[in-house]
Scaffold this motif. Structure first.
Motif, PDB file in Angstrom:
ATOM      1  N   GLU A  88      -7.801   3.490  10.591  1.00 45.67           N
ATOM      2  CA  GLU A  88      -7.593   2.256   9.788  1.00 45.67           C
ATOM      3  C   GLU A  88      -7.270   2.946   8.323  1.00 45.67           C
ATOM      4  N   LYS A  89      -7.956   3.787   7.849  1.00 43.07           N
ATOM      5  CA  LYS A  89      -7.529   4.212   6.335  1.00 43.07           C
ATOM      6  C   LYS A  89      -6.315   4.993   6.201  1.00 43.07           C
ATOM      7  N   LEU A  90      -6.036   5.491   7.416  1.00 45.67           N
ATOM      8  CA  LEU A  90      -4.521   6.241   7.390  1.00 45.67           C
ATOM      9  C   LEU A  90      -3.578   5.344   7.372  1.00 45.67           C
ATOM     10  N   GLU A  91      -3.535   4.359   8.199  1.00 45.52           N
ATOM     11  CA  GLU A  91      -2.627   2.853   8.106  1.00 45.52           C
ATOM     12  C   GLU A  91      -2.481   2.575   6.525  1.00 45.52           C
ATOM     13  N   ILE A  92      -3.637   2.193   5.880  1.00 46.11           N
ATOM     14  CA  ILE A  92      -3.499   1.849   4.592  1.00 46.11           C
ATOM     15  C   ILE A  92      -3.039   2.819   3.413  1.00 46.11           C
ATOM     16  N   LEU A  93      -3.480   3.757   3.752  1.00 44.68           N
ATOM     17  CA  LEU A  93      -2.883   4.793   2.585  1.00 44.68           C
ATOM     18  C   LEU A  93      -1.590   5.551   2.889  1.00 44.68           C
ATOM     19  N   ALA A 115       3.862  -3.501 -12.782  1.00 42.50           N
ATOM     20  CA  ALA A 115       4.419  -4.504 -11.885  1.00 42.50           C
ATOM     21  C   ALA A 115       5.158  -4.224 -10.594  1.00 42.50           C
ATOM     22  N   TYR A 116       5.711  -3.006 -10.767  1.00 41.24           N
ATOM     23  CA  TYR A 116       6.636  -2.548  -9.863  1.00 41.24           C
ATOM     24  C   TYR A 116       5.698  -1.767  -8.645  1.00 41.24           C
ATOM     25  N   CYS A 117       4.394  -1.692  -8.713  1.00 46.65           N
ATOM     26  CA  CYS A 117       3.618  -0.702  -7.819  1.00 46.65           C
ATOM     27  C   CYS A 117       2.908  -1.562  -7.007  1.00 46.65           C
ATOM     28  N   VAL A 118       2.947  -1.373  -5.550  1.00 45.85           N
ATOM     29  CA  VAL A 118       2.216  -2.076  -4.592  1.00 45.85           C
ATOM     30  C   VAL A 118       0.858  -1.861  -4.672  1.00 45.85           C
ATOM     31  N   THR A 119       0.176  -0.827  -5.311  1.00 49.87           N
ATOM     32  CA  THR A 119      -1.451  -0.974  -5.376  1.00 49.87           C
ATOM     33  C   THR A 119      -1.693  -1.314  -6.778  1.00 49.87           C
ATOM     34  N   ARG A 120      -0.905  -2.042  -7.378  1.00 47.22           N
ATOM     35  CA  ARG A 120      -1.423  -2.552  -8.700  1.00 47.22           C
ATOM     36  C   ARG A 120      -2.833  -3.436  -8.462  1.00 47.22           C
ATOM     37  N   ARG A 121      -3.613  -3.143  -9.690  1.00 47.97           N
ATOM     38  CA  ARG A 121      -4.903  -3.769  -9.605  1.00 47.97           C
ATOM     39  C   ARG A 121      -4.889  -5.230  -9.291  1.00 47.97           C
ATOM     40  N   SER A 122      -3.901  -6.106  -9.545  1.00 43.30           N
ATOM     41  CA  SER A 122      -4.066  -7.614  -9.366  1.00 43.30           C
ATOM     42  C   SER A 122      -3.407  -7.808  -7.818  1.00 43.30           C
ATOM     43  N   ASN A 123      -2.813  -7.064  -7.490  1.00 39.92           N
ATOM     44  CA  ASN A 123      -2.485  -7.076  -5.846  1.00 39.92           C
ATOM     45  C   ASN A 123      -3.284  -7.391  -4.799  1.00 39.92           C
ATOM     46  N   ASP A 124      -3.388  -8.369  -3.999  1.00 43.24           N
ATOM     47  CA  ASP A 124      -4.622  -8.593  -3.185  1.00 43.24           C
ATOM     48  C   ASP A 124      -4.153  -7.999  -2.006  1.00 43.24           C
ATOM     49  N   ILE A 125      -4.588  -6.710  -1.625  1.00 47.65           N
ATOM     50  CA  ILE A 125      -4.398  -5.999  -0.496  1.00 47.65           C
ATOM     51  C   ILE A 125      -5.606  -5.185  -0.114  1.00 47.65           C
ATOM     52  N   LYS A 126      -5.761  -4.731   1.073  1.00 51.03           N
ATOM     53  CA  LYS A 126      -6.761  -3.941   1.529  1.00 51.03           C
ATOM     54  C   LYS A 126      -6.949  -2.510   0.744  1.00 51.03           C
ATOM     55  N   ARG A 127      -8.068  -2.228   0.478  1.00 47.49           N
ATOM     56  CA  ARG A 127      -8.299  -0.988  -0.255  1.00 47.49           C
ATOM     57  C   ARG A 127      -9.071  -0.007   0.634  1.00 47.49           C
TER      58      ARG A 127
END
Lengths: 423, 255
Positions: A8-13, A72-84
């Motif tokens: 699971e971690k590998l897929e996210i990271l 803004a250009y980064c997928v891991t930006r703080r405001s993005n609602d994604i799995k961490r």
């Protein structure tokens, strides 16, 4: 090892790390000593290719995608609602070793979101590399990200374990950075770059006198720029790249066509195309600078701020400088041969070797593998048959385009545009 | 003089012995084939050449006097291609050098030399692909094992690469097509041949208990690193032609 959790971690990271295009595993000189594991003294190896055609040579992951920044250009930006998620140091070590032993990879490319602060993050990255080198006796390739703002002491330590270090500039202009990543400072990117550059210079000095000087980032440092996120011209990008090559002795600058990941109004819309052809032309220009002896001002300047999409940059240059042609294949020097459209460095080498023994004609050039459809307008050889007519640049260009094919044709075909207008 | 067919034992030394004989008997009309070649020309004069290390050594020594290690290496790699007829190209290469008594090994406008260089590149590409696409599976007895079936006989060329890299683990690379393999026992590499009846690669009973889990992790990683909006199947296939998919865990494992 809890394989389900790791998976699971590998897929996210891995997903979060894939926008970093560097996959180089070459240029190091770390030999396997003391019967350890791995060797990165040879050329790089691509062990697989993703379905988008990019090389897979390293286990490329983030240590974590938690991040305090909101670029803004980064997928891991703080405001993005994604799995961490976050890896433990030992988990990354185990994955790397087990993948390496099965010949899946050449090594590790470890990056990270910035959690707490720059130094805390950098320390974690170093811990992984140190463990691999010292506990596992690992001699494979390690590429670490230099975290913007990391201290000089940490950057010094990182280079002792890593083969390559890189900081991604991401946005080629300072004004663009202000717009898209207002929390980040240009100086923070430059600081670790400067330190690594100086350490490498110092290492090379000391190495001359003390043979046992420990290696420092033997594969040098690289950086990456996003293309097409802000309105920069090809000239802006390549002048910036050229600056980093010269000022910081970069081994490579990578160009990454912006993949839309956000509906932020500051960025291209989510449905816009990845500018892959433009990216390709920038890489061609990069090669001309590094291997073909071109000066950036010859290729891009005030009169010519953007690269042509329908022809390659060398052909474009040659058409603007027709007074330098035709070149005689049997007498021209290496640097001039390298400037002929359709001749790559490999063909240049073969021509230089073969012409020692006899004068070369069209048949020879064809057998050597020269792209004559482009080259024939710019060369003469041991034959009376050659393009004697004075074609204009536009005539040559349309003749060449007619005899070649490109999967990108639809991206620049004018006929298609006419058709669109009509409908 | 009659056309003469020289049959040699398939080794590089055997081919060099043929070259010695061509000069010794001043042959001009000949062809060369490895053992097992079925000839249909009943009128031709067929002769089995016995490999002679002294004769082959003399040919090689003379060749090296005029050329370089690089040239010998290029010829040896082209030889390993096992492409029918490569022997004649190699003989022509040698004769070109002996005729001119100088290093013409980069004279790419002489067809046999260009041909050898091109075959050498093909073999080099296959070697590099094996170094990239081999996937080891860990067996219960702690040996990392793989089977390959390369287009050309590249096992002798990849030995050093794997020995340097995996110095602290036992491994076997087995060429199914040519039925021989290499076994590294932590000290040295020895040639082996195996009977596969009871040693099938996909038999889960012989695999280490974690093996399949790691293969699945690798597959997950492979899938996650793809960028869908940049899909480019043509480029993908150019880099990984379908005939190599059988090697690749990420292409074959069922999740």
């Amino acid at each position: 090892m809890n394989f389900d959790r790791i998976k699971e971690k590998l897929e996210i990271l891995a997903d979060a790390a894939k926008y970093d295009v560097s996959c180089s595993s070459s240029g190091s000189n770390r030999k396997n000593t003391k019967n350890g594991l791995g060797d990165s003294s040879g050329m790089g190896i691509c062990h697989s290719y993703t379905e988008d055609g990019r090389c897979v040579s390293l286990l490329k992951i983030l240590l974590t995608n938690h991040c305090i920044f909101d670029c803004a250009y980064c997928v891991t930006r703080r405001s993005n609602d994604i799995k961490r998620a976050a890896f433990k140091v030992q988990e990354v070590v185990d994955l790397t070793i087990n993948f390496y032993r099965r010949n899946y990879i050449e090594g590790l490319f470890l990056s990270s979101g910035i959690f707490k602060d720059a130094d805390y993050t950098m320390e974690r990255l170093i811990k992984v590399a140190k463990k691999l080198r010292e506990e596992e006796n690992f001699n494979g390739y390690i590429h670490l990200k230099s975290i913007p703002g990391a201290s000089d002491e940490l950057m010094r330590e990182a280079g002792l374990y890593a083969d390559r270090l890189s900081v991604n500039i991401e946005v080629p202009t300072v004004s663009g950075l202000k717009l898209l990543a207002p929390e980040k400072k240009h100086e923070d990117f430059i600081k670790p770059m400067e330190k690594v550059k100086n350490e490498i210079i110092q290492f090379k000095q000391e190495k001359k006198f003390i043979k046992s000087t420990p290696k420092y980032a033997p594969a040098g440092q690289s950086t990456q720029m996003i293309v097409g996120a802000t309105g920069e011209s090809d000239r802006d990008i390549m002048y910036s790249a050229n600056y980093y090559y010269q000022q910081y002795n970069m081994k490579r600058v990578y160009y990454s066509g912006y993949v839309p990941i956000s509906s932020d109004p500051r960025l291209p819309t989510i449905t816009s195309q990845v500018p892959m052809l433009r990216e390709n032309r920038l890489y061609q220009t990069d090669w001309l600078l590094r291997f073909y002896g071109f000066d950036i001002r010859e290729l891009l300047n005030n009169h010519h701020p953007n690269l042509d999409l329908d022809i390659d940059p060398k052909l474009s240059w040659a058409l603007r400088n027709q007074h330098l042609f035709p070149v005689n294949i049997n007498t021209a020097d290496k640097m001039m041969l390298a400037r002929v459209p359709g001749l790559g460095m490999r063909s240049v080498y073969k021509i230089l070797q073969a012409r020692k023994y006899r004068k070369l004609n069209w048949e020879h050039l064809k057998a050597i593998g020269v792209a004559l459809n482009r080259a024939k307008y710019f060369i003469i050889c041991d034959s009376r048959l050659w393009e004697k007519k004075d074609w204009t640049a536009n005539q040559i260009k349309s003749k060449i385009i007619k005899t070649s094919s490109s999967k990108f044709r639809k991206d620049y075909s004018t006929q298609l545009n006419l058709f669109d207008h009509a409908s | 003089m009659h056309h003469k067919i020289l049959i040699y034992d398939g080794t590089f030394q055997g081919l060099l012995t043929c070259i010695f004989q061509i000069y010794e008997e001043k042959l001009s009309d000949y062809s060369i084939h490895p053992e097992g070649y079925n000839q249909t020309d009943f009128f031709a004069n067929k002769e089995l050449v016995i490999t002679d290390l002294e004769k082959s050594g003399r040919v090689l020594k003379r060749f090296k006097e005029y050329t370089s290690k690089k040239a010998v290496h290029r010829i040896y790699r082209a030889f390993l291609s096992e492409i029918p007829g490569v022997e004649i190209q190699i003989v022509e290469f040698f004769r070109h050098i002996f005729r001119h008594k100088t290093d013409l090994s980069d004279d790419f406008s002489y067809p046999p030399i260009l041909k050898i260089a091109q075959i050498d590149r093909k073999v080099g590409r296959e070697k590099h692909r094996m170094e990239a696409f081999i996937r080891f599976e860990l067996l219960k007895d702690d040996i990392f094992f793989t089977k390959i079936a390369p287009d050309f006989n590249v096992l002798p060329l990849i030995l050093k690469h794997f020995k340097n890299r995996y110095a602290d683990q036992k491994w076997i690379i087995y060429d199914e097509k040519r039925q021989f393999g290499l076994f590294y026992d932590l000290k040295k590499v020895v040639p082996i041949s195996l009977n596969f009846e009871n040693n099938s690669k996909k038999d889960p009973n012989i695999l280490h208990e974690d093996e399949i889990n790691f293969q699945k992790l690798w597959k997950s990683y492979f899938d996650s690193s793809n960028i869908k909006s940049r899909k480019n199947t043509k480029l993908h296939l150019q880099h990984v032609p379908k005939r190599y998919w059988k090697y690749l865990t990420e292409k074959t494992i069922i999740m």
